[in-house]
Write a protein that holds these residues in place. Structure first.
Motif, PDB file in Angstrom:
ATOM      1  N   THR A 182       0.853  -1.194   0.000  1.00 43.09           N
ATOM      2  CA  THR A 182       0.000   0.000   0.000  1.00 43.09           C
ATOM      3  C   THR A 182       0.881   1.233   0.000  1.00 43.09           C
ATOM      4  OG1 THR A 182      -0.174   0.167   2.427  1.00 43.09           O
ATOM      5  CG2 THR A 182      -1.845  -1.159   1.289  1.00 43.09           C
ATOM      6  N   ARG A 183       0.328   2.321  -0.547  1.00 44.61           N
ATOM      7  CA  ARG A 183       1.025   3.604  -0.563  1.00 44.61           C
ATOM      8  C   ARG A 183       0.031   4.666  -0.109  1.00 44.61           C
ATOM      9  NH1 ARG A 183       4.265   5.295  -5.887  1.00 44.61           N
ATOM     10  NH2 ARG A 183       5.904   4.094  -4.857  1.00 44.61           N
ATOM     11  N   TRP A 184       0.408   5.431   0.940  1.00 48.55           N
ATOM     12  CA  TRP A 184      -0.489   6.396   1.561  1.00 48.55           C
ATOM     13  C   TRP A 184       0.114   7.799   1.496  1.00 48.55           C
ATOM     14  CZ3 TRP A 184      -4.976   4.358   3.848  1.00 48.55           C
ATOM     15  CH2 TRP A 184      -4.986   2.967   4.031  1.00 48.55           C
ATOM     16  N   ARG A 185      -0.761   8.798   1.424  1.00 46.31           N
ATOM     17  CA  ARG A 185      -0.343  10.193   1.507  1.00 46.31           C
ATOM     18  C   ARG A 185      -1.222  10.873   2.542  1.00 46.31           C
ATOM     19  NH1 ARG A 185      -0.726  12.921  -4.006  1.00 46.31           N
ATOM     20  NH2 ARG A 185      -2.960  12.765  -3.558  1.00 46.31           N
ATOM     21  N   ILE A 186      -0.592  11.627   3.433  1.00 42.61           N
ATOM     22  CA  ILE A 186      -1.311  12.241   4.543  1.00 42.61           C
ATOM     23  C   ILE A 186      -1.082  13.740   4.529  1.00 42.61           C
ATOM     24  CG2 ILE A 186      -1.612  12.298   7.045  1.00 42.61           C
ATOM     25  CD1 ILE A 186       0.126   9.327   5.563  1.00 42.61           C
ATOM     26  N   ALA A 187      -2.171  14.504   4.592  1.00 39.92           N
ATOM     27  CA  ALA A 187      -2.097  15.962   4.655  1.00 39.92           C
ATOM     28  C   ALA A 187      -2.892  16.447   5.854  1.00 39.92           C
ATOM     29  CB  ALA A 187      -2.659  16.586   3.379  1.00 39.92           C
ATOM     30  N   CYS A 188      -2.388  17.456   6.528  1.00 37.54           N
ATOM     31  CA  CYS A 188      -3.114  18.065   7.637  1.00 37.54           C
ATOM     32  C   CYS A 188      -4.190  19.001   7.099  1.00 37.54           C
ATOM     33  CB  CYS A 188      -2.162  18.844   8.531  1.00 37.54           C
ATOM     34  SG  CYS A 188      -0.891  17.829   9.308  1.00 37.54           S
ATOM     35  N   VAL A 189      -5.375  18.938   7.689  1.00 32.56           N
ATOM     36  CA  VAL A 189      -6.473  19.827   7.307  1.00 32.56           C
ATOM     37  C   VAL A 189      -7.033  20.453   8.584  1.00 32.56           C
ATOM     38  CG1 VAL A 189      -7.044  18.511   5.230  1.00 32.56           C
ATOM     39  CG2 VAL A 189      -8.173  17.945   7.391  1.00 32.56           C
ATOM     40  N   PRO A 190      -7.800  21.558   8.477  1.00 35.11           N
ATOM     41  CA  PRO A 190      -8.321  22.210   9.678  1.00 35.11           C
ATOM     42  C   PRO A 190      -9.184  21.269  10.517  1.00 35.11           C
ATOM     43  CG  PRO A 190      -8.533  23.659   7.781  1.00 35.11           C
ATOM     44  CD  PRO A 190      -8.121  22.321   7.249  1.00 35.11           C
ATOM     45  N   SER A 191      -9.051  21.389  11.811  1.00 33.69           N
ATOM     46  CA  SER A 191      -9.861  20.589  12.715  1.00 33.69           C
ATOM     47  C   SER A 191     -11.275  21.148  12.795  1.00 33.69           C
ATOM     48  CB  SER A 191      -9.226  20.540  14.105  1.00 33.69           C
ATOM     49  OG  SER A 191      -9.083  21.850  14.622  1.00 33.69           O
ATOM     50  N   ALA A 192     -12.123  20.459  13.540  1.00 33.98           N
ATOM     51  CA  ALA A 192     -13.535  20.824  13.614  1.00 33.98           C
ATOM     52  C   ALA A 192     -13.716  22.221  14.206  1.00 33.98           C
ATOM     53  CB  ALA A 192     -14.285  19.804  14.463  1.00 33.98           C
ATOM     54  N   PRO A 193     -14.772  22.941  13.796  1.00 32.35           N
ATOM     55  CA  PRO A 193     -15.025  24.273  14.363  1.00 32.35           C
ATOM     56  C   PRO A 193     -15.436  24.159  15.828  1.00 32.35           C
ATOM     57  CG  PRO A 193     -16.838  23.594  12.948  1.00 32.35           C
ATOM     58  CD  PRO A 193     -15.747  22.588  12.755  1.00 32.35           C
ATOM     59  N   PRO A 194     -15.031  25.126  16.653  1.00 31.81           N
ATOM     60  CA  PRO A 194     -15.397  25.064  18.067  1.00 31.81           C
ATOM     61  C   PRO A 194     -16.870  25.352  18.311  1.00 31.81           C
ATOM     62  CG  PRO A 194     -14.266  27.122  17.594  1.00 31.81           C
ATOM     63  CD  PRO A 194     -14.224  26.304  16.321  1.00 31.81           C
ATOM     64  N   LEU A 195     -17.516  26.075  17.376  1.00 25.70           N
ATOM     65  CA  LEU A 195     -18.913  26.446  17.535  1.00 25.70           C
ATOM     66  C   LEU A 195     -19.734  25.847  16.397  1.00 25.70           C
ATOM     67  CD1 LEU A 195     -18.376  30.229  18.360  1.00 25.70           C
ATOM     68  CD2 LEU A 195     -18.673  28.331  19.977  1.00 25.70           C
ATOM     69  N   PRO A 196     -20.672  24.977  16.694  1.00 24.47           N
ATOM     70  CA  PRO A 196     -21.463  24.334  15.637  1.00 24.47           C
ATOM     71  C   PRO A 196     -22.157  25.322  14.713  1.00 24.47           C
ATOM     72  CG  PRO A 196     -21.861  23.281  17.762  1.00 24.47           C
ATOM     73  CD  PRO A 196     -21.069  24.528  18.036  1.00 24.47           C
ATOM     74  N   TRP A 197     -22.522  26.516  15.248  1.00 24.84           N
ATOM     75  CA  TRP A 197     -23.245  27.493  14.421  1.00 24.84           C
ATOM     76  C   TRP A 197     -22.287  28.382  13.599  1.00 24.84           C
ATOM     77  CZ3 TRP A 197     -23.285  27.314  19.751  1.00 24.84           C
ATOM     78  CH2 TRP A 197     -22.525  28.291  20.408  1.00 24.84           C
ATOM     79  N   ALA A 198     -20.965  28.113  13.687  1.00 24.65           N
ATOM     80  CA  ALA A 198     -19.987  28.859  12.886  1.00 24.65           C
ATOM     81  C   ALA A 198     -19.111  27.869  12.124  1.00 24.65           C
ATOM     82  CB  ALA A 198     -19.146  29.765  13.782  1.00 24.65           C
ATOM     83  N   PRO A 199     -19.685  27.137  11.164  1.00 24.35           N
ATOM     84  CA  PRO A 199     -18.955  26.052  10.505  1.00 24.35           C
ATOM     85  C   PRO A 199     -17.762  26.499   9.672  1.00 24.35           C
ATOM     86  CG  PRO A 199     -21.026  26.491   9.370  1.00 24.35           C
ATOM     87  CD  PRO A 199     -21.052  27.296  10.629  1.00 24.35           C
ATOM     88  N   ASP A 200     -17.683  27.800   9.366  1.00 28.21           N
ATOM     89  CA  ASP A 200     -16.565  28.284   8.562  1.00 28.21           C
ATOM     90  C   ASP A 200     -15.358  28.693   9.403  1.00 28.21           C
ATOM     91  OD1 ASP A 200     -18.005  27.935   6.220  1.00 28.21           O
ATOM     92  OD2 ASP A 200     -18.938  29.921   6.393  1.00 28.21           O
TER      93      ASP A 200
END
Length: 257
Positions: A182-200
Motif C-alpha cells: 500500500t502507498r499512503w499520503r497524509i495531509a493536515c487539514v483544519p480541525s472541527a469548528p469550536p462552535l457548531p453554528w460557525a462552521p466556517d
C-alpha cells in the motif's frame, strides 16, 4: 560509513533486538484492521496486511507534513503490539508524540543509521523478535531495494513502513514504482469548528488529516477526511462527515432550504 562501522551497527542492532524480543510478539492475524469500515472496505482482507511493506508520505515539504505520516505509522504499530524498530538518518524522533498516537516509547528501539537506513531496516525485518519496522527514507527508493524489504517482511510477518521524506514540495521520486503493498499520503487539514453554528471557523479539536490511499495491491484507491490517531492509535472518520453524504456543502444547503 565504512565496513567496520556497518559491522558495528549490525552487531549493536542484533544485540538490542535480542534484549527486547521477550516483550511479546503481535497477534498472528494476517491483517490489522483499522476498525473503520470505510477504510477496511478499501483494503483486501479488510485491513492492513502484516508481513508486508507499506509506504507513507506527507502531501508536501517534509517540514510541514512529515510528522503526520510518522504519526500515521505510529498509530498502526501501536495497535499491532510487540517491539518496533524505528530507523532514521539522525536522531530526531520525538517520543511524546509517538505516545500521543498510542505507541509507548518503551516499545520503540530507535537506530540512528546515517546513510544505512535501508540496511538496518532489512536486518531488523529478518529478525523474528519485531512486530514492526519503520525506516525514514530521504530521496529515491529503488524497486530492487523495496522488493528486498517486502521479502524480508514476508519472512517474519512484521509490518514494514517506509516513511518517504523530502525537502521539496513536489518530489518526482515519490511516484516511482515500489514493491510496497500500500502507498499512503497524509495531509493536515483544519480541525472541527469550536462552535457548531460557525462552521466556517476552524477549531482546536482533534487533529484532522486528509488520508489518501494512492495504491493498494488488490484494493481500491480512495480518500477520506479522518480524525488523527488517538491515544490508542485509532483513526476515525471526521465526526461531522461520518454520517453525511459526499454531496458538496452548497448542494446540501440548497436541499435543506
Amino acid at each position: 560509513m565504512g565496513r567496520t562501522g556497518r559491522t558495528t551497527l549490525l552487531q549493536d542492532l542484533r544485540a538490542q533486538v535480542a534484549r527486547i524480543e521477550r516483550r511479546g510478539m503481535a497477534p498472528g492475524a494476517a491483517t490489522l484492521p483499522f476498525e473503520v469500515p470505510a477504510l477496511d472496505a478499501a483494503l483486501p482482507e479488510g485491513g492492513l496486511a502484516r508481513g508486508a511493506l507499506h509506504e507513507a508520505c506527507g502531501a508536501g515539504a517534509d517540514a510541514g507534513y512529515g510528522a503526520a505520516a510518522a504519526l500515521f505509522a505510529a498509530g498502526i504499530l501501536a495497535r499491532a503490539g510487540g517491539p518496533v524498530l524505528w530507523v532514521s538518518e539522525h536522531f530526531d524522533l520525538f517520543a511524546p508524540a509517538l505516545a500521543g498516537a498510542g505507541l509507548d516509547p518503551e516499545r520503540v528501539l530507535h537506530v540512528e543509521a546515517g546513510r544505512d537506513v535501508l540496511l538496518a531496516m532489512e536486518e531488523g525485518l529478518r529478525h523474528p523478535g519485531l512486530s514492526g519496522v519503520v525506516g525514514e527514507v530521504f530521496g529515491r527508493l529503488g524497486l530492487t531495494a523495496s522488493r528486498r524489504l517486502q521479502l524480508a517482511a514476508e519472512a517474519t510477518g512484521a509490518i514494514a513502513f517506509t516513511l518517504r521524506r523530502s525537502r521539496k514540495d513536489s518530489d518526482a521520486s515519490l511516484a516511482e514504482p515500489s514493491a510496497a503493498v500500500t502507498r499512503w499520503r497524509i495531509a493536515c487539514v483544519p480541525s472541527a469548528p469550536p462552535l457548531p453554528w460557525a462552521p466556517d471557523t476552524p477549531g482546536l479539536g482533534r487533529a484532522r488529516w486528509r488520508l489518501d490511499l494512492l495504491r493498494a495491491r488488490g484494493g481500491v484507491p480512495a480518500s477520506w477526511i479522518v480524525e488523527a490517531c488517538d491515544a490508542q492509535g485509532r483513526l476515525a472518520l471526521a465526526a461531522d462527515l461520518a454520517d453525511r453524504s459526499a454531496a458538496p456543502e452548497a448542494e446540501r444547503r440548497r436541499a435543506a432550504g
